[in-house]
Write an enzyme that holds these catalytic residues in place. Structure first.
Site, PDB file in Angstrom:
ATOM      1  CD  GLN A 162       6.771 -16.724  -0.404  1.00  0.00           C
ATOM      2  OE1 GLN A 162       7.394 -16.106  -1.243  1.00  0.00           O
ATOM      3  NE2 GLN A 162       5.634 -16.281   0.096  1.00  0.00           N
ATOM      4  CE  LYS A 182       9.135 -15.409  -5.139  1.00  0.00           C
ATOM      5  NZ  LYS A 182       8.228 -14.545  -4.375  1.00  0.00           N
ATOM      6  CE  LYS A 222      -0.222 -19.420  -2.672  1.00  0.00           C
ATOM      7  NZ  LYS A 222       0.401 -19.093  -3.983  1.00  0.00           N
ATOM      8  CE  LYS A 277       7.547 -12.963   2.445  1.00  0.00           C
ATOM      9  NZ  LYS A 277       7.610 -12.400   1.096  1.00  0.00           N
ATOM     10  CB  THR A 335       2.072  -7.431  -1.766  1.00  0.00           C
ATOM     11  OG1 THR A 335       1.732  -8.757  -2.148  1.00  0.00           O
ATOM     12  CG2 THR A 335       3.438  -7.419  -1.124  1.00  0.00           C
ATOM     13  CG  ASP A 370       8.274 -12.116  -7.050  1.00  0.00           C
ATOM     14  OD1 ASP A 370       7.984 -11.891  -5.869  1.00  0.00           O
ATOM     15  OD2 ASP A 370       9.368 -11.781  -7.531  1.00  0.00           O
TER      16      ASP A 370
HETATM   17  P1  NDP Z   1       6.644  -5.783 -10.468  1.00  0.00           P
HETATM   18  O1  NDP Z   1       7.330  -6.476 -11.580  1.00  0.00           O
HETATM   19  O2  NDP Z   1       5.187  -5.521 -10.583  1.00  0.00           O
HETATM   20  O3  NDP Z   1       7.358  -4.382 -10.183  1.00  0.00           O
HETATM   21  C1  NDP Z   1       8.716  -4.284  -9.874  1.00  0.00           C
HETATM   22  C2  NDP Z   1       9.047  -2.807  -9.865  1.00  0.00           C
HETATM   23  O4  NDP Z   1      10.358  -2.601  -9.345  1.00  0.00           O
HETATM   24  C3  NDP Z   1       9.050  -2.200 -11.278  1.00  0.00           C
HETATM   25  O5  NDP Z   1       8.580  -0.880 -11.189  1.00  0.00           O
HETATM   26  C4  NDP Z   1      10.535  -2.220 -11.633  1.00  0.00           C
HETATM   27  O6  NDP Z   1      10.933  -1.260 -12.590  1.00  0.00           O
HETATM   28  C5  NDP Z   1      11.125  -1.857 -10.289  1.00  0.00           C
HETATM   29  N1  NDP Z   1      12.528  -2.200 -10.217  1.00  0.00           N
HETATM   30  C6  NDP Z   1      13.118  -3.385 -10.466  1.00  0.00           C
HETATM   31  N2  NDP Z   1      14.437  -3.294 -10.259  1.00  0.00           N
HETATM   32  C7  NDP Z   1      14.657  -2.036  -9.840  1.00  0.00           C
HETATM   33  C8  NDP Z   1      15.812  -1.318  -9.438  1.00  0.00           C
HETATM   34  N3  NDP Z   1      17.008  -1.907  -9.433  1.00  0.00           N
HETATM   35  N4  NDP Z   1      15.670  -0.020  -9.053  1.00  0.00           N
HETATM   36  C9  NDP Z   1      14.467   0.591  -9.055  1.00  0.00           C
HETATM   37  N5  NDP Z   1      13.334  -0.042  -9.433  1.00  0.00           N
HETATM   38  C10 NDP Z   1      13.441  -1.321  -9.815  1.00  0.00           C
HETATM   39  O7  NDP Z   1       6.972  -6.642  -9.153  1.00  0.00           O
HETATM   40  P2  NDP Z   1       6.202  -6.655  -7.758  1.00  0.00           P
HETATM   41  O8  NDP Z   1       5.724  -5.293  -7.445  1.00  0.00           O
HETATM   42  O9  NDP Z   1       5.250  -7.784  -7.764  1.00  0.00           O
HETATM   43  O10 NDP Z   1       7.378  -7.072  -6.765  1.00  0.00           O
HETATM   44  C11 NDP Z   1       8.253  -6.113  -6.173  1.00  0.00           C
HETATM   45  C12 NDP Z   1       8.957  -6.739  -4.982  1.00  0.00           C
HETATM   46  O11 NDP Z   1       7.994  -7.176  -4.018  1.00  0.00           O
HETATM   47  C13 NDP Z   1       9.816  -7.973  -5.276  1.00  0.00           C
HETATM   48  O12 NDP Z   1      10.918  -7.998  -4.399  1.00  0.00           O
HETATM   49  C14 NDP Z   1       8.885  -9.124  -4.932  1.00  0.00           C
HETATM   50  O13 NDP Z   1       9.593 -10.316  -4.619  1.00  0.00           O
HETATM   51  C15 NDP Z   1       8.198  -8.554  -3.699  1.00  0.00           C
HETATM   52  N6  NDP Z   1       6.918  -9.176  -3.357  1.00  0.00           N
HETATM   53  C16 NDP Z   1       5.894  -9.209  -4.272  1.00  0.00           C
HETATM   54  C17 NDP Z   1       4.695  -9.777  -3.914  1.00  0.00           C
HETATM   55  C18 NDP Z   1       3.514  -9.747  -4.817  1.00  0.00           C
HETATM   56  O14 NDP Z   1       2.428 -10.130  -4.370  1.00  0.00           O
HETATM   57  N7  NDP Z   1       3.628  -9.276  -6.047  1.00  0.00           N
HETATM   58  C19 NDP Z   1       4.518 -10.448  -2.606  1.00  0.00           C
HETATM   59  C20 NDP Z   1       5.619 -10.248  -1.690  1.00  0.00           C
HETATM   60  C21 NDP Z   1       6.779  -9.664  -2.081  1.00  0.00           C
HETATM   61  P3  NDP Z   1      11.085  -1.661 -14.142  1.00  0.00           P
HETATM   62  O15 NDP Z   1       9.682  -1.641 -14.651  1.00  0.00           O
HETATM   63  O16 NDP Z   1      11.962  -0.596 -14.674  1.00  0.00           O
HETATM   64  O17 NDP Z   1      11.728  -3.018 -14.164  1.00  0.00           O
END
Ligand code: NDP
Length: 449
Positions: free
Chosen positions: A114, A129, A93, A117, A213, A169
Protein backbone atom coordinates in the site's frame (compact mmCIF):
# COMPACT_ATOMS: atom_id res chain seq x y z
CA UNK A 1 13.74 -16.31 -6.42
CA UNK A 2 16.10 -14.08 -8.49
CA UNK A 3 19.41 -12.96 -6.94
CA UNK A 4 19.28 -9.47 -5.44
CA UNK A 5 21.81 -6.65 -5.61
CA UNK A 6 24.35 -7.24 -2.77
CA UNK A 7 23.20 -4.37 -0.50
CA UNK A 8 19.55 -5.30 -1.04
CA UNK A 9 20.33 -8.91 -0.23
CA UNK A 10 21.51 -7.86 3.25
CA UNK A 11 18.24 -6.00 3.76
CA UNK A 12 16.22 -9.01 2.63
CA UNK A 13 18.13 -11.30 5.03
CA UNK A 14 17.34 -8.90 7.87
CA UNK A 15 13.64 -8.92 6.88
CA UNK A 16 13.59 -12.74 6.87
CA UNK A 17 15.26 -12.88 10.26
CA UNK A 18 13.11 -10.23 11.89
CA UNK A 19 9.77 -11.42 10.48
CA UNK A 20 10.08 -15.19 10.70
CA UNK A 21 7.25 -17.16 9.12
CA UNK A 22 5.57 -14.16 7.45
CA UNK A 23 5.82 -15.58 3.94
CA UNK A 24 3.51 -13.13 2.15
CA UNK A 25 5.44 -10.22 3.65
CA UNK A 26 8.76 -11.75 2.53
CA UNK A 27 7.32 -12.18 -0.99
CA UNK A 28 6.13 -8.57 -1.22
CA UNK A 29 9.46 -7.18 0.05
CA UNK A 30 11.46 -9.40 -2.30
CA UNK A 31 9.43 -8.26 -5.29
CA UNK A 32 10.18 -4.60 -4.56
CA UNK A 33 13.87 -5.14 -3.70
CA UNK A 34 14.27 -7.12 -6.90
CA UNK A 35 13.41 -3.96 -8.89
CA UNK A 36 15.60 -1.55 -6.93
CA UNK A 37 19.10 -2.65 -8.04
CA UNK A 38 19.50 0.19 -10.60
CA UNK A 39 18.20 2.75 -8.07
CA UNK A 40 20.71 1.74 -5.41
CA UNK A 41 23.49 1.95 -7.98
CA UNK A 42 22.43 5.45 -9.05
CA UNK A 43 21.53 6.93 -5.61
CA UNK A 44 23.89 5.70 -2.84
CA UNK A 45 22.31 8.27 -0.46
CA UNK A 46 19.21 6.04 -0.15
CA UNK A 47 21.36 3.19 1.20
CA UNK A 48 23.49 5.51 3.36
CA UNK A 49 20.38 6.80 5.12
CA UNK A 50 19.00 3.22 5.43
CA UNK A 51 15.83 4.32 3.65
CA UNK A 52 14.92 0.86 2.38
CA UNK A 53 15.71 -0.78 5.72
CA UNK A 54 13.46 1.73 7.46
CA UNK A 55 10.76 1.21 4.82
CA UNK A 56 10.70 -2.53 5.60
CA UNK A 57 9.93 -1.88 9.27
CA UNK A 58 6.38 -0.62 9.93
CA UNK A 59 6.19 2.56 11.98
CA UNK A 60 3.64 0.98 14.33
CA UNK A 61 1.89 -2.41 14.65
CA UNK A 62 -1.25 -2.70 16.74
CA UNK A 63 -2.78 -6.08 17.67
CA UNK A 64 -5.86 -6.31 19.86
CA UNK A 65 -8.53 -8.65 21.20
CA UNK A 66 -12.05 -8.26 19.81
CA UNK A 67 -14.65 -9.88 22.08
CA UNK A 68 -18.32 -9.88 21.00
CA UNK A 69 -21.53 -11.85 21.54
CA UNK A 70 -23.10 -13.92 18.72
CA UNK A 71 -26.83 -14.50 18.09
CA UNK A 72 -26.78 -17.62 20.28
CA UNK A 73 -25.45 -15.58 23.23
CA UNK A 74 -21.98 -17.13 22.99
CA UNK A 75 -18.89 -14.96 23.50
CA UNK A 76 -16.66 -14.97 20.41
CA UNK A 77 -13.02 -13.85 20.38
CA UNK A 78 -11.25 -12.54 17.31
CA UNK A 79 -7.96 -10.76 16.76
CA UNK A 80 -7.79 -7.22 15.34
CA UNK A 81 -4.82 -5.67 13.53
CA UNK A 82 -3.77 -2.26 12.30
CA UNK A 83 -0.30 -1.88 10.83
CA UNK A 84 0.65 1.77 10.33
CA UNK A 85 3.39 1.28 7.81
CA UNK A 86 4.68 4.59 6.57
CA UNK A 87 3.50 8.19 6.98
CA UNK A 88 6.20 10.07 5.04
CA UNK A 89 3.71 11.24 2.40
CA UNK A 90 0.56 11.68 4.49
CA UNK A 91 -1.71 9.96 7.01
CA UNK A 92 -1.62 6.14 6.95
CA UNK A 93 -4.17 4.99 4.39
CA UNK A 94 -5.33 1.49 3.52
CA UNK A 95 -8.22 -0.91 3.97
CA UNK A 96 -9.47 -3.32 6.61
CA UNK A 97 -9.83 -7.00 5.69
CA UNK A 98 -12.20 -9.36 7.52
CA UNK A 99 -11.34 -12.95 6.54
CA UNK A 100 -10.37 -16.05 8.55
CA UNK A 101 -6.94 -16.13 6.85
CA UNK A 102 -5.91 -12.70 8.21
CA UNK A 103 -2.73 -12.70 10.31
CA UNK A 104 0.08 -10.24 11.01
CA UNK A 105 2.17 -11.33 7.99
CA UNK A 106 -0.72 -10.78 5.58
CA UNK A 107 -1.54 -7.37 7.04
CA UNK A 108 2.15 -6.40 6.79
CA UNK A 109 2.42 -7.49 3.15
CA UNK A 110 -0.68 -5.47 2.35
CA UNK A 111 0.57 -2.40 4.26
CA UNK A 112 3.97 -2.58 2.56
CA UNK A 113 2.38 -2.79 -0.91
CA UNK A 114 0.00 0.00 0.00
CA UNK A 115 2.86 2.38 0.80
CA UNK A 116 4.28 2.13 -2.74
CA UNK A 117 0.86 2.11 -4.38
CA UNK A 118 -0.24 5.24 -2.56
CA UNK A 119 2.98 6.98 -3.49
CA UNK A 120 2.49 6.03 -7.12
CA UNK A 121 -0.90 7.78 -7.23
CA UNK A 122 0.91 11.07 -6.52
CA UNK A 123 -1.60 11.83 -3.72
CA UNK A 124 -0.72 12.89 -0.15
CA UNK A 125 -1.33 9.55 1.58
CA UNK A 126 0.93 7.22 3.55
CA UNK A 127 0.47 3.44 3.78
CA UNK A 128 -1.31 1.21 6.28
CA UNK A 129 -3.56 -1.82 6.46
CA UNK A 130 -5.61 -3.70 9.02
CA UNK A 131 -8.33 -6.21 9.64
CA UNK A 132 -9.33 -9.25 11.58
CA UNK A 133 -9.62 -13.03 11.34
CA UNK A 134 -13.40 -12.56 11.75
CA UNK A 135 -15.37 -14.31 8.98
CA UNK A 136 -18.51 -12.35 8.02
CA UNK A 137 -19.72 -15.22 5.80
CA UNK A 138 -22.87 -16.79 7.24
CA UNK A 139 -23.13 -14.20 10.04
CA UNK A 140 -26.37 -12.23 10.54
CA UNK A 141 -26.46 -8.44 10.14
CA UNK A 142 -26.72 -8.15 13.93
CA UNK A 143 -23.60 -10.24 14.45
CA UNK A 144 -21.65 -8.24 11.85
CA UNK A 145 -22.76 -5.02 13.55
CA UNK A 146 -21.73 -6.18 17.02
CA UNK A 147 -18.38 -7.38 15.72
CA UNK A 148 -17.74 -4.04 13.95
CA UNK A 149 -18.69 -2.12 17.09
CA UNK A 150 -16.32 -4.21 19.22
CA UNK A 151 -13.54 -3.81 16.64
CA UNK A 152 -13.95 -0.02 16.51
CA UNK A 153 -14.09 0.25 20.30
CA UNK A 154 -10.34 -0.43 20.26
CA UNK A 155 -9.41 0.91 16.81
CA UNK A 156 -10.88 4.40 17.36
CA UNK A 157 -7.99 5.49 19.61
CA UNK A 158 -5.46 4.88 16.81
CA UNK A 159 -7.17 6.55 13.82
CA UNK A 160 -8.21 10.04 12.74
CA UNK A 161 -8.37 12.16 9.60
CA UNK A 162 -4.81 13.43 10.11
CA UNK A 163 -3.45 10.17 11.54
CA UNK A 164 -4.78 7.03 9.91
CA UNK A 165 -7.76 6.63 7.59
CA UNK A 166 -8.97 3.02 7.04
CA UNK A 167 -11.32 1.84 4.26
CA UNK A 168 -12.74 -1.51 3.05
CA UNK A 169 -11.05 -4.58 1.58
CA UNK A 170 -12.05 -8.27 1.43
CA UNK A 171 -15.10 -8.81 3.65
CA UNK A 172 -15.47 -5.10 4.42
CA UNK A 173 -17.92 -3.25 2.19
CA UNK A 174 -20.50 -0.47 2.65
CA UNK A 175 -22.39 -2.32 5.41
CA UNK A 176 -19.29 -2.82 7.57
CA UNK A 177 -17.97 0.73 6.98
CA UNK A 178 -21.38 2.01 8.13
CA UNK A 179 -21.26 0.08 11.42
CA UNK A 180 -17.61 1.05 11.99
CA UNK A 181 -18.30 4.74 11.32
CA UNK A 182 -21.41 4.67 13.53
CA UNK A 183 -19.42 3.32 16.46
CA UNK A 184 -16.57 5.82 15.90
CA UNK A 185 -19.09 8.66 15.90
CA UNK A 186 -20.77 7.33 19.06
CA UNK A 187 -17.52 6.95 21.01
CA UNK A 188 -15.95 10.26 20.00
CA UNK A 189 -19.14 12.33 19.75
CA UNK A 190 -17.73 13.82 16.53
CA UNK A 191 -19.01 13.58 12.96
CA UNK A 192 -15.46 13.29 11.66
CA UNK A 193 -16.24 12.14 8.13
CA UNK A 194 -12.57 12.09 7.07
CA UNK A 195 -11.75 9.23 9.47
CA UNK A 196 -12.92 6.41 7.15
CA UNK A 197 -13.45 6.18 3.41
CA UNK A 198 -15.90 4.05 1.46
CA UNK A 199 -18.80 5.72 3.31
CA UNK A 200 -22.36 5.92 1.97
CA UNK A 201 -23.12 8.94 -0.23
CA UNK A 202 -25.63 10.38 2.26
CA UNK A 203 -23.12 10.47 5.13
CA UNK A 204 -19.87 11.75 3.65
CA UNK A 205 -19.03 9.19 0.96
CA UNK A 206 -17.79 9.90 -2.53
CA UNK A 207 -19.38 9.03 -5.84
CA UNK A 208 -17.40 6.30 -7.64
CA UNK A 209 -15.62 4.97 -4.50
CA UNK A 210 -17.61 1.71 -4.66
CA UNK A 211 -16.74 1.26 -8.32
CA UNK A 212 -13.24 2.74 -8.19
CA UNK A 213 -10.90 -0.26 -7.91
CA UNK A 214 -12.70 -2.27 -10.59
CA UNK A 215 -13.12 0.73 -12.90
CA UNK A 216 -9.51 1.74 -12.25
CA UNK A 217 -8.00 -1.59 -13.25
CA UNK A 218 -9.95 -1.49 -16.50
CA UNK A 219 -8.84 2.11 -17.16
CA UNK A 220 -5.28 0.93 -16.62
CA UNK A 221 -5.68 -1.90 -19.15
CA UNK A 222 -7.29 0.57 -21.54
CA UNK A 223 -4.11 2.67 -21.30
CA UNK A 224 -2.01 -0.42 -22.11
CA UNK A 225 -4.23 -1.16 -25.10
CA UNK A 226 -4.07 2.45 -26.32
CA UNK A 227 -0.28 2.43 -26.02
CA UNK A 228 -0.42 -0.48 -28.47
CA UNK A 229 -3.00 1.19 -30.76
CA UNK A 230 -5.63 -1.32 -29.63
CA UNK A 231 -8.90 -1.26 -27.63
CA UNK A 232 -11.27 -3.48 -25.60
CA UNK A 233 -13.50 -3.88 -28.64
CA UNK A 234 -14.24 -7.58 -29.17
CA UNK A 235 -11.84 -8.77 -26.46
CA UNK A 236 -12.72 -11.78 -24.29
CA UNK A 237 -11.95 -11.17 -20.64
CA UNK A 238 -11.75 -13.55 -17.67
CA UNK A 239 -11.94 -12.19 -14.12
CA UNK A 240 -11.46 -14.03 -10.83
CA UNK A 241 -13.61 -13.23 -7.81
CA UNK A 242 -17.12 -11.81 -7.78
CA UNK A 243 -16.71 -9.26 -5.01
CA UNK A 244 -16.38 -5.49 -5.09
CA UNK A 245 -13.36 -5.28 -7.41
CA UNK A 246 -14.52 -8.00 -9.81
CA UNK A 247 -18.08 -6.73 -10.20
CA UNK A 248 -17.11 -3.20 -11.17
CA UNK A 249 -14.29 -4.43 -13.42
CA UNK A 250 -16.93 -6.48 -15.27
CA UNK A 251 -19.17 -3.40 -15.56
CA UNK A 252 -16.42 -1.24 -17.08
CA UNK A 253 -15.10 -3.92 -19.48
CA UNK A 254 -18.62 -4.32 -20.85
CA UNK A 255 -18.97 -0.53 -21.17
CA UNK A 256 -15.75 -0.36 -23.19
CA UNK A 257 -16.79 -3.06 -25.65
CA UNK A 258 -15.19 -6.20 -24.19
CA UNK A 259 -17.03 -9.35 -23.08
CA UNK A 260 -16.43 -10.91 -19.67
CA UNK A 261 -17.05 -14.63 -20.13
CA UNK A 262 -16.04 -16.02 -16.72
CA UNK A 263 -15.71 -15.09 -13.06
CA UNK A 264 -15.46 -17.01 -9.77
CA UNK A 265 -15.70 -17.22 -6.01
CA UNK A 266 -13.92 -19.53 -3.59
CA UNK A 267 -16.29 -22.42 -4.48
CA UNK A 268 -15.54 -22.50 -8.25
CA UNK A 269 -16.25 -20.48 -11.38
CA UNK A 270 -18.96 -19.75 -13.92
CA UNK A 271 -18.54 -19.50 -17.69
CA UNK A 272 -21.11 -17.59 -19.70
CA UNK A 273 -20.18 -17.38 -23.37
CA UNK A 274 -22.98 -14.82 -23.92
CA UNK A 275 -21.22 -12.46 -21.49
CA UNK A 276 -21.84 -12.17 -17.74
CA UNK A 277 -25.28 -10.75 -16.88
CA UNK A 278 -24.09 -8.13 -14.42
CA UNK A 279 -27.48 -7.38 -12.87
CA UNK A 280 -28.00 -11.07 -12.09
CA UNK A 281 -24.49 -11.38 -10.66
CA UNK A 282 -25.00 -8.30 -8.45
CA UNK A 283 -28.35 -9.62 -7.27
CA UNK A 284 -26.79 -12.95 -6.24
CA UNK A 285 -23.44 -11.78 -4.84
CA UNK A 286 -24.06 -8.22 -3.57
CA UNK A 287 -27.67 -8.30 -2.44
CA UNK A 288 -28.42 -11.97 -1.60
CA UNK A 289 -24.81 -12.81 -0.61
CA UNK A 290 -25.17 -16.30 -2.15
CA UNK A 291 -22.70 -18.64 -3.87
CA UNK A 292 -21.80 -18.13 -7.51
CA UNK A 293 -23.31 -21.48 -8.56
CA UNK A 294 -26.75 -19.79 -8.23
CA UNK A 295 -25.81 -17.69 -11.28
CA UNK A 296 -25.64 -20.79 -13.51
CA UNK A 297 -28.90 -22.11 -12.03
CA UNK A 298 -30.76 -18.89 -12.79
CA UNK A 299 -29.13 -17.65 -15.99
CA UNK A 300 -30.15 -20.39 -18.42
CA UNK A 301 -28.30 -22.47 -21.02
CA UNK A 302 -25.48 -20.00 -21.86
CA UNK A 303 -23.93 -20.44 -18.38
CA UNK A 304 -22.39 -23.32 -16.45
CA UNK A 305 -20.77 -23.68 -13.05
CA UNK A 306 -17.50 -25.56 -12.59
CA UNK A 307 -16.88 -26.54 -9.01
CA UNK A 308 -13.50 -26.40 -7.23
CA UNK A 309 -11.56 -25.51 -10.33
CA UNK A 310 -9.55 -22.52 -11.52
CA UNK A 311 -11.03 -19.87 -13.77
CA UNK A 312 -7.64 -19.50 -15.49
CA UNK A 313 -8.34 -22.56 -17.64
CA UNK A 314 -10.89 -20.50 -19.64
CA UNK A 315 -9.24 -19.14 -22.84
CA UNK A 316 -9.25 -15.32 -23.05
CA UNK A 317 -7.44 -12.26 -24.44
CA UNK A 318 -7.18 -10.44 -21.12
CA UNK A 319 -7.10 -11.85 -17.56
CA UNK A 320 -7.88 -9.78 -14.45
CA UNK A 321 -7.20 -11.57 -11.15
CA UNK A 322 -9.47 -9.74 -8.68
CA UNK A 323 -9.89 -12.22 -5.78
CA UNK A 324 -6.96 -12.70 -3.39
CA UNK A 325 -3.18 -13.15 -2.99
CA UNK A 326 -1.35 -16.02 -4.74
CA UNK A 327 -4.46 -17.25 -6.55
CA UNK A 328 -2.69 -17.53 -9.95
CA UNK A 329 0.41 -19.78 -10.04
CA UNK A 330 3.05 -20.66 -12.62
CA UNK A 331 0.95 -23.45 -14.09
CA UNK A 332 -2.10 -21.17 -14.47
CA UNK A 333 0.12 -18.54 -16.11
CA UNK A 334 1.45 -21.07 -18.63
CA UNK A 335 -2.11 -22.16 -19.48
CA UNK A 336 -3.24 -18.55 -19.96
CA UNK A 337 -0.25 -17.77 -22.21
CA UNK A 338 -0.75 -20.97 -24.24
CA UNK A 339 -4.43 -20.07 -24.75
CA UNK A 340 -3.50 -16.69 -26.25
CA UNK A 341 -3.89 -14.28 -23.32
CA UNK A 342 -1.84 -11.12 -24.01
CA UNK A 343 -2.50 -8.86 -20.99
CA UNK A 344 -2.78 -9.64 -17.26
CA UNK A 345 -3.57 -6.86 -14.80
CA UNK A 346 -3.88 -7.43 -11.05
CA UNK A 347 -7.10 -6.08 -9.55
CA UNK A 348 -6.32 -7.93 -6.31
CA UNK A 349 -3.17 -7.44 -4.22
CA UNK A 350 -0.37 -9.85 -5.25
CA UNK A 351 -2.70 -12.47 -6.83
CA UNK A 352 0.07 -13.74 -9.13
CA UNK A 353 2.89 -15.80 -7.60
CA UNK A 354 6.50 -14.81 -8.48
CA UNK A 355 6.63 -17.90 -10.71
CA UNK A 356 3.50 -16.75 -12.58
CA UNK A 357 5.03 -13.30 -13.15
CA UNK A 358 8.20 -14.96 -14.50
CA UNK A 359 6.15 -17.11 -16.90
CA UNK A 360 4.22 -14.06 -18.17
CA UNK A 361 7.43 -12.08 -18.71
CA UNK A 362 9.10 -14.92 -20.61
CA UNK A 363 5.99 -15.51 -22.74
CA UNK A 364 5.74 -11.81 -23.66
CA UNK A 365 2.40 -11.34 -21.84
CA UNK A 366 2.08 -7.72 -20.67
CA UNK A 367 1.83 -7.83 -16.87
CA UNK A 368 0.51 -4.95 -14.73
CA UNK A 369 1.16 -5.36 -10.97
CA UNK A 370 -1.54 -4.54 -8.43
CA UNK A 371 0.28 -1.61 -6.91
CA UNK A 372 -0.22 0.20 -10.23
CA UNK A 373 -3.32 -1.43 -11.71
CA UNK A 374 -5.54 -1.45 -8.60
CA UNK A 375 -4.50 1.99 -7.30
CA UNK A 376 -7.85 3.47 -8.36
CA UNK A 377 -9.55 2.44 -5.12
CA UNK A 378 -7.21 4.22 -2.80
CA UNK A 379 -6.91 7.18 -5.17
CA UNK A 380 -10.67 7.68 -5.02
CA UNK A 381 -10.49 7.30 -1.24
CA UNK A 382 -8.07 10.23 -1.32
CA UNK A 383 -10.63 12.13 -3.41
CA UNK A 384 -13.23 11.28 -0.73
CA UNK A 385 -10.86 12.74 1.89
CA UNK A 386 -10.53 15.91 -0.21
CA UNK A 387 -14.31 16.26 -0.40
CA UNK A 388 -14.68 15.65 3.34
CA UNK A 389 -12.01 18.26 4.14
CA UNK A 390 -13.79 20.88 2.01
CA UNK A 391 -17.32 19.71 2.97
CA UNK A 392 -18.01 19.35 -0.73
CA UNK A 393 -19.44 16.56 -2.87
CA UNK A 394 -18.63 16.08 -6.50
CA UNK A 395 -20.73 14.58 -9.30
CA UNK A 396 -20.24 11.03 -10.54
CA UNK A 397 -18.93 12.28 -13.90
CA UNK A 398 -16.41 14.66 -12.36
CA UNK A 399 -15.12 12.03 -9.92
CA UNK A 400 -14.87 9.34 -12.59
CA UNK A 401 -12.97 11.80 -14.79
CA UNK A 402 -10.49 12.40 -11.95
CA UNK A 403 -10.09 8.64 -11.48
CA UNK A 404 -9.41 8.08 -15.19
CA UNK A 405 -6.85 10.91 -15.15
CA UNK A 406 -5.11 9.43 -12.06
CA UNK A 407 -4.93 5.96 -13.65
CA UNK A 408 -3.44 7.50 -16.80
CA UNK A 409 -0.84 9.20 -14.58
CA UNK A 410 0.00 5.94 -12.76
CA UNK A 411 0.33 4.15 -16.10
CA UNK A 412 2.50 6.82 -17.72
CA UNK A 413 4.70 7.23 -14.63
CA UNK A 414 5.30 3.47 -14.42
CA UNK A 415 6.15 3.22 -18.09
CA UNK A 416 8.43 6.28 -18.14
CA UNK A 417 10.30 5.09 -15.02
CA UNK A 418 10.78 1.60 -16.46
CA UNK A 419 12.30 3.26 -19.54
CA UNK A 420 14.55 5.54 -17.49
CA UNK A 421 15.94 2.60 -15.50
CA UNK A 422 16.63 0.35 -18.47
CA UNK A 423 13.58 -1.99 -18.45
CA UNK A 424 11.30 -0.60 -21.19
CA UNK A 425 7.73 -1.93 -21.02
CA UNK A 426 8.25 -3.57 -17.62
CA UNK A 427 5.40 -2.25 -15.43
CA UNK A 428 6.68 -4.12 -12.34
CA UNK A 429 10.06 -2.39 -12.39
CA UNK A 430 8.51 0.98 -13.31
CA UNK A 431 5.85 0.90 -10.58
CA UNK A 432 8.24 -0.30 -7.87
CA UNK A 433 10.89 2.32 -8.66
CA UNK A 434 8.49 5.23 -9.17
CA UNK A 435 6.62 4.35 -5.95
CA UNK A 436 9.87 3.95 -4.02
CA UNK A 437 11.57 7.18 -5.13
CA UNK A 438 8.75 9.45 -4.00
CA UNK A 439 8.58 7.90 -0.50
CA UNK A 440 12.37 7.66 -0.25
CA UNK A 441 12.85 11.35 -1.10
CA UNK A 442 10.27 12.36 1.51
CA UNK A 443 11.99 10.15 4.12
CA UNK A 444 15.38 11.69 3.34
CA UNK A 445 13.90 15.18 3.73
CA UNK A 446 12.28 14.34 7.08
CA UNK A 447 15.50 13.05 8.67
CA UNK A 448 16.10 9.84 10.57
CA UNK A 449 12.78 9.18 12.34
P1 NDP B 1 -14.56 -8.89 -1.66
O1 NDP B 1 -14.63 -9.49 -0.31
O2 NDP B 1 -15.63 -7.95 -2.08
O3 NDP B 1 -14.49 -10.05 -2.76
C1 NDP B 1 -13.49 -11.02 -2.75
C2 NDP B 1 -13.87 -12.03 -3.81
O4 NDP B 1 -12.80 -12.95 -4.03
C3 NDP B 1 -15.08 -12.89 -3.40
O5 NDP B 1 -15.83 -13.17 -4.55
C4 NDP B 1 -14.41 -14.15 -2.87
O6 NDP B 1 -15.21 -15.32 -2.93
C5 NDP B 1 -13.28 -14.28 -3.86
N1 NDP B 1 -12.24 -15.15 -3.36
C6 NDP B 1 -11.58 -15.09 -2.19
N2 NDP B 1 -10.67 -16.07 -2.13
C7 NDP B 1 -10.75 -16.73 -3.30
C8 NDP B 1 -10.06 -17.83 -3.86
N3 NDP B 1 -9.09 -18.44 -3.18
N4 NDP B 1 -10.40 -18.24 -5.11
C9 NDP B 1 -11.38 -17.63 -5.82
N5 NDP B 1 -12.07 -16.58 -5.33
C10 NDP B 1 -11.76 -16.15 -4.10
O7 NDP B 1 -13.12 -8.20 -1.75
P2 NDP B 1 -12.62 -7.06 -2.76
O8 NDP B 1 -13.24 -7.28 -4.08
O9 NDP B 1 -12.76 -5.76 -2.09
O10 NDP B 1 -11.06 -7.37 -2.82
C11 NDP B 1 -10.50 -8.31 -3.75
C12 NDP B 1 -9.01 -8.08 -3.87
O11 NDP B 1 -8.76 -6.74 -4.32
C13 NDP B 1 -8.20 -8.21 -2.58
O12 NDP B 1 -6.91 -8.71 -2.88
C14 NDP B 1 -8.07 -6.78 -2.10
O13 NDP B 1 -6.95 -6.59 -1.25
C15 NDP B 1 -7.87 -6.07 -3.43
N6 NDP B 1 -8.16 -4.64 -3.43
C16 NDP B 1 -9.40 -4.18 -3.04
C17 NDP B 1 -9.66 -2.83 -3.07
C18 NDP B 1 -11.01 -2.29 -2.77
O14 NDP B 1 -11.21 -1.09 -2.97
N7 NDP B 1 -11.97 -3.09 -2.34
C19 NDP B 1 -8.60 -1.85 -3.40
C20 NDP B 1 -7.38 -2.45 -3.90
C21 NDP B 1 -7.18 -3.79 -3.87
P3 NDP B 1 -16.02 -15.82 -1.63
O15 NDP B 1 -17.24 -14.95 -1.61
O16 NDP B 1 -16.28 -17.25 -1.94
O17 NDP B 1 -15.11 -15.63 -0.46
Amino acid sequence: MPILHEKLHEIYDEVLHRNAGETEFHQAVHEVLDSLGPVVAKHPDYTDAAVMRRLCEPERQIIFRVAWVDDAGQVQINRGFRVEFNSALGPYKGGLRFHPSVNLGIVKFLGFEQTFKNSLTGMPIGGGKGGSDFDPKGRSDGEVMRFCQAFMTELYRHIGEHTDVPAGDIGVGGREIGYLFGQYKRITNRFESGVLTGKGIAWGGSQVRTEATGFGVVFFVDEILRANADSFDGKKVVISGSGNVAIYAIEKVEKLGGTVIACSDSSGYIVDEAGIDLELLKEIKERRRERISCYADERGPSARFIEDSTVWEVPCDIALPCATQNELNGHDAAVLAKNGCTIVAEGANMPCTPEAVRVFTEAGVVFAPGKAANAGGVATSALEMQQNASRDSWSFEHTEGRLAEIMRGVHDRSLATADEYGSPGNYVVGANIAGFIQVADAMLALGVI
